[in-house]
Design a protein around this motif. Sequence first.
Motif, PDB file in Angstrom:
ATOM      1  N   GLU A 322      35.880  38.098  46.477  1.00 49.92           N
ATOM      2  CA  GLU A 322      34.906  37.707  47.637  1.00 49.92           C
ATOM      3  C   GLU A 322      35.338  36.449  48.163  1.00 49.92           C
ATOM      4  OE1 GLU A 322      32.763  39.929  48.401  1.00 49.92           O
ATOM      5  OE2 GLU A 322      33.321  41.174  46.702  1.00 49.92           O
ATOM      6  N   LEU A 323      36.387  35.669  47.843  1.00 55.18           N
ATOM      7  CA  LEU A 323      36.590  34.315  48.164  1.00 55.18           C
ATOM      8  C   LEU A 323      37.173  34.347  49.595  1.00 55.18           C
ATOM      9  CD1 LEU A 323      36.766  31.363  47.157  1.00 55.18           C
ATOM     10  CD2 LEU A 323      39.005  31.683  46.623  1.00 55.18           C
ATOM     11  N   PRO A 324      36.413  33.636  50.587  1.00 58.82           N
ATOM     12  CA  PRO A 324      37.121  33.663  51.848  1.00 58.82           C
ATOM     13  C   PRO A 324      38.493  33.229  52.173  1.00 58.82           C
ATOM     14  CG  PRO A 324      34.806  32.703  51.879  1.00 58.82           C
ATOM     15  CD  PRO A 324      35.349  32.789  50.632  1.00 58.82           C
ATOM     16  N   PRO A 325      39.391  34.019  53.086  1.00 57.63           N
ATOM     17  CA  PRO A 325      40.604  33.597  52.956  1.00 57.63           C
ATOM     18  C   PRO A 325      40.995  31.953  53.406  1.00 57.63           C
ATOM     19  CG  PRO A 325      39.896  35.447  54.572  1.00 57.63           C
ATOM     20  CD  PRO A 325      38.911  34.906  54.082  1.00 57.63           C
ATOM     21  N   ASN A 326      40.143  31.496  53.889  1.00 55.25           N
ATOM     22  CA  ASN A 326      40.420  30.033  54.237  1.00 55.25           C
ATOM     23  C   ASN A 326      40.245  29.015  52.893  1.00 55.25           C
ATOM     24  OD1 ASN A 326      37.537  30.505  54.514  1.00 55.25           O
ATOM     25  ND2 ASN A 326      37.359  28.402  55.183  1.00 55.25           N
ATOM     26  N   LEU A 327      39.567  29.681  51.909  1.00 55.76           N
ATOM     27  CA  LEU A 327      39.556  28.742  50.765  1.00 55.76           C
ATOM     28  C   LEU A 327      40.703  29.167  49.715  1.00 55.76           C
ATOM     29  CD1 LEU A 327      35.574  28.839  50.553  1.00 55.76           C
ATOM     30  CD2 LEU A 327      37.270  27.053  51.504  1.00 55.76           C
ATOM     31  N   GLN A 328      41.249  30.476  49.932  1.00 54.34           N
ATOM     32  CA  GLN A 328      41.991  31.012  49.018  1.00 54.34           C
ATOM     33  C   GLN A 328      43.074  29.989  49.054  1.00 54.34           C
ATOM     34  OE1 GLN A 328      43.098  35.050  49.923  1.00 54.34           O
ATOM     35  NE2 GLN A 328      40.996  35.594  50.238  1.00 54.34           N
ATOM     36  N   VAL A 329      43.534  29.503  49.954  1.00 58.60           N
ATOM     37  CA  VAL A 329      44.837  28.539  49.855  1.00 58.60           C
ATOM     38  C   VAL A 329      44.545  27.285  49.398  1.00 58.60           C
ATOM     39  CG1 VAL A 329      44.231  27.541  52.262  1.00 58.60           C
ATOM     40  CG2 VAL A 329      46.677  27.750  51.569  1.00 58.60           C
ATOM     41  N   LYS A 330      43.281  26.709  49.156  1.00 59.28           N
ATOM     42  CA  LYS A 330      43.087  25.676  48.466  1.00 59.28           C
ATOM     43  C   LYS A 330      42.913  25.945  47.044  1.00 59.28           C
ATOM     44  CE  LYS A 330      40.493  23.684  52.365  1.00 59.28           C
ATOM     45  NZ  LYS A 330      39.247  23.202  53.028  1.00 59.28           N
ATOM     46  N   LEU A 331      42.471  27.070  46.830  1.00 62.10           N
ATOM     47  CA  LEU A 331      42.437  27.625  45.434  1.00 62.10           C
ATOM     48  C   LEU A 331      43.680  27.759  44.683  1.00 62.10           C
ATOM     49  CD1 LEU A 331      40.826  28.362  43.047  1.00 62.10           C
ATOM     50  CD2 LEU A 331      40.775  30.486  43.721  1.00 62.10           C
ATOM     51  N   LEU A 332      44.794  28.174  45.603  1.00 62.51           N
ATOM     52  CA  LEU A 332      46.098  28.454  45.173  1.00 62.51           C
ATOM     53  C   LEU A 332      46.827  27.205  44.644  1.00 62.51           C
ATOM     54  CD1 LEU A 332      48.496  30.440  44.906  1.00 62.51           C
ATOM     55  CD2 LEU A 332      49.045  29.834  47.493  1.00 62.51           C
ATOM     56  N   ARG A 333      46.666  26.061  45.619  1.00 63.45           N
ATOM     57  CA  ARG A 333      47.118  24.791  45.226  1.00 63.45           C
ATOM     58  C   ARG A 333      46.762  24.318  43.809  1.00 63.45           C
ATOM     59  NH1 ARG A 333      47.034  18.994  48.313  1.00 63.45           N
ATOM     60  NH2 ARG A 333      48.640  17.868  46.986  1.00 63.45           N
ATOM     61  N   VAL A 334      45.403  24.463  43.535  1.00 70.70           N
ATOM     62  CA  VAL A 334      45.049  24.073  42.104  1.00 70.70           C
ATOM     63  C   VAL A 334      45.628  24.879  41.229  1.00 70.70           C
ATOM     64  CG1 VAL A 334      42.886  23.894  40.868  1.00 70.70           C
ATOM     65  CG2 VAL A 334      42.760  23.613  43.258  1.00 70.70           C
ATOM     66  N   LEU A 335      45.744  26.230  41.360  1.00 72.79           N
ATOM     67  CA  LEU A 335      46.397  27.097  40.393  1.00 72.79           C
ATOM     68  C   LEU A 335      48.057  26.552  40.216  1.00 72.79           C
ATOM     69  CD1 LEU A 335      44.926  30.570  41.227  1.00 72.79           C
ATOM     70  CD2 LEU A 335      44.164  29.047  39.497  1.00 72.79           C
ATOM     71  N   GLN A 336      48.416  26.079  41.059  1.00 74.96           N
ATOM     72  CA  GLN A 336      49.963  25.943  41.249  1.00 74.96           C
ATOM     73  C   GLN A 336      50.163  24.354  40.465  1.00 74.96           C
ATOM     74  OE1 GLN A 336      50.981  26.320  45.314  1.00 74.96           O
ATOM     75  NE2 GLN A 336      51.826  28.257  44.974  1.00 74.96           N
ATOM     76  N   GLU A 337      49.508  23.548  40.696  1.00 71.00           N
ATOM     77  CA  GLU A 337      49.675  22.210  40.714  1.00 71.00           C
ATOM     78  C   GLU A 337      48.543  21.481  39.719  1.00 71.00           C
ATOM     79  OE1 GLU A 337      51.566  21.281  45.179  1.00 71.00           O
ATOM     80  OE2 GLU A 337      49.861  19.661  44.084  1.00 71.00           O
ATOM     81  N   ARG A 338      47.268  22.138  39.554  1.00 72.31           N
ATOM     82  CA  ARG A 338      46.413  21.595  38.535  1.00 72.31           C
ATOM     83  C   ARG A 338      45.834  20.371  39.058  1.00 72.31           C
ATOM     84  NH1 ARG A 338      46.846  26.250  37.095  1.00 72.31           N
ATOM     85  NH2 ARG A 338      46.585  26.932  34.891  1.00 72.31           N
ATOM     86  N   VAL A 339      46.058  19.999  40.566  1.00 74.99           N
ATOM     87  CA  VAL A 339      45.783  18.691  41.163  1.00 74.99           C
ATOM     88  C   VAL A 339      44.921  19.105  42.576  1.00 74.99           C
ATOM     89  CG1 VAL A 339      46.571  16.806  42.255  1.00 74.99           C
ATOM     90  CG2 VAL A 339      47.653  17.578  40.327  1.00 74.99           C
ATOM     91  N   PHE A 340      43.897  18.255  42.760  1.00 77.63           N
ATOM     92  CA  PHE A 340      43.102  18.513  43.936  1.00 77.63           C
ATOM     93  C   PHE A 340      42.512  17.313  44.336  1.00 77.63           C
ATOM     94  CE2 PHE A 340      40.279  19.123  40.408  1.00 77.63           C
ATOM     95  CZ  PHE A 340      39.270  18.493  40.710  1.00 77.63           C
TER      96      PHE A 340
END
Length: 537
Positions: A322-340
Motif C-alpha cells: 500500500e506504500l505510495p510510489p513516491n515514498l517507495q524510493v525513500k524507503l529503498l534508500r533506508v534499506l540499502q544504506e540504513r541512513v536517512f
Amino acid sequence: MYLEKRLLVRDFLIEPVPQIDLTEFALHGEEILDQHILSVIPALREKNIAVVDASGTVTGLLILERVAEHLVDFIRETEAALTAVLGVTDDVICMIDSQENVTGWNRKAELLYGIKCQDILGRSIHDFFTNLVVTRVCREDREVYAEYHQPRQDTHVLINSVPIRRDGRVIGGVSAEKDVTEVIQLNRALSRASYQVKCLKEAIQKNEIKRVDPFAKLYGHHPRLKAIMDVARRAAPTDATVLIRGESGTGKEVLARAIHEASDRAGKPFVVINCGAIPAELFESEIFGYEQGAFTGAGPRGKPGLLEMANEGTVFLDEIGELPPNLQVKLLRVLQERVFYRVGGSRPVSVNIRIIAATNRQLEEMVSGGEFREDLYYRLNVISVEMPPLRERRSDIPELLYRFLQEYCQLYGKEISKVEPGVVAALLSYSWPGNVRELKNTVERMVVLAENEVITERDLPKYLREHALGFAAARESPPDLTVAAKETEKEIILKALKEAGGNRTVTARLLGVPRSTLYYKMNRLGILGAKKPLRKN
C-alpha cells in the motif's frame, strides 16, 4: 458434461466403399453429423445410413454392426477411466442406483468402513448404513456440499453428494466423504486436557519456563505451517530481510514477532509500521522524524521517527504493497544504506535495524503494472514465505478453537468445559475469509454469549449457525477417547520435563500439581523408567 467424447454421428462414420449399392442404405444429409449417435440407432435398426453432401456425393457410412462395436469400446474405456478415478482419490466414494443398491465402492471406502467391494457391490446400501445423505439427495433431487455427517457411531465425515441424472431423471447418486474423525477426536482430547494447557500457558506468561520457543505462538500442526516455521527458524538468527505473504488475518505479524524474538535482537524494539494506515503527507515525519521548526505545528524539540525508535531492533513493514510510489524510493534508500535524514534536518541518522515486510497483495503484478518499484521488490524479497489461509489448514481449527477458548475464558472469568460437536463441525466446514483473526473473534463472541459451561450452536453467529443446521447427528454421545487423552497428558508432562531440565519438582510446579500427583501420573503413563520405582510421599 465434463467428458471430452460427445458421441456424435461424425465420430462413427466410415469411409464409403467404391461401387456401393445405395439401395441398401437410407440417405441423409450432412445435418445429421452433429446429432448424438444414440438418436439415430432406431433408424439404423431399419436400414444402414449413407451421408451425402449437397451435391449428392456419399461422404460416409453408418453401419449398425460397426457402430455397436464402437459403442462397446467406448463403454469399456469409460469403465476403465471410472475405475481409475475411484482408485486415485483420497475421498471415500460411494455410488448407488435408482434402487439404492451399491454400484461403486472405492479402496478408501474399504479402509474407512472395513467393507470389501465384493461384499457390498450389488447389495442394498441400507444393509450396511442408516441415515444416509446419498439416498436423501436422490429422493429429494438436490445437491449437498461440505455437510457434516456421522454414518457410524465412531466415524465423522464431511460429505459432498449429488444425484446422477439422465435426461432430467434421477437414476442414482454419488457421494464423496472426507474423513475428519481424527480432528473430532482431537477436539475431545484437547477438551479433557484443557486444565494442563491452562497451567502451562500461565507458567509461560509468568516466565517460569526458560527457553520458550517464540514460534509456539503460531498454533497448529499443518505441514505447510511447519514448513514455514522451519524456514523462519533458519532465517531468524540472520539479518536477512523476510517478506511474509498471505491473506488478511493469517498471522503474518505473529510470525514476524516470532522471527524477531528468535533472533539476537530479542529484547530490543519491535516496531510495527502499517504502510497503509499512515497518510502520505505524514509518512515522512512519522517514519523519519523531524527537527524543530521543520513545519508548522512541529514540536520545539523535534521528534524521532519510528525507524530511530527501532534502532538495534526489528522494523515490521505491514501492508508494504500500500506504500505510495513516491515514498517507495525513500524507503529503498533506508534499506540499502540504513541512513536517512529527519524532515527539516541536515544531519544523517544511521540505524541498525532488521527489516521484515508483509503484504496480502501480488507484488509481482504490481511491479509489472508500475505500481511497485522493481528494485524495492528485490530488496524485500530475499526470503519469502506465504502464510496459508485457514481454509487450507482446517485440521488446525480444533487446536485454535481451544487455545482461544482458554484465553477468553481467563479474560472474561468464565468456565467453559465443553464445545458441542455441531459447533466444531460448523467451524470445520466454514471457509473463513477472515482466517485466524475471524476465528478468534468468533470464539470471543461465543465465550461472551455462552449462558453455561457448554458452547452450543445457539452461541454461533447467524452466518455460522446456518452451517450447523445439519449437525444434529453429532450430538450423540462421543466415543471413548481415554487413550487419546492419556497420550495428550503424556505429551504435556514430557514437554514440561524437558523445559524443567528433568527436575521433577520444578515440573510439578509448572504443571500446577503436587509432586506426588506428578509421580503417580508418570508411573501410570510409563514415563518413569523401570530402574526408578515410584517413591512414596
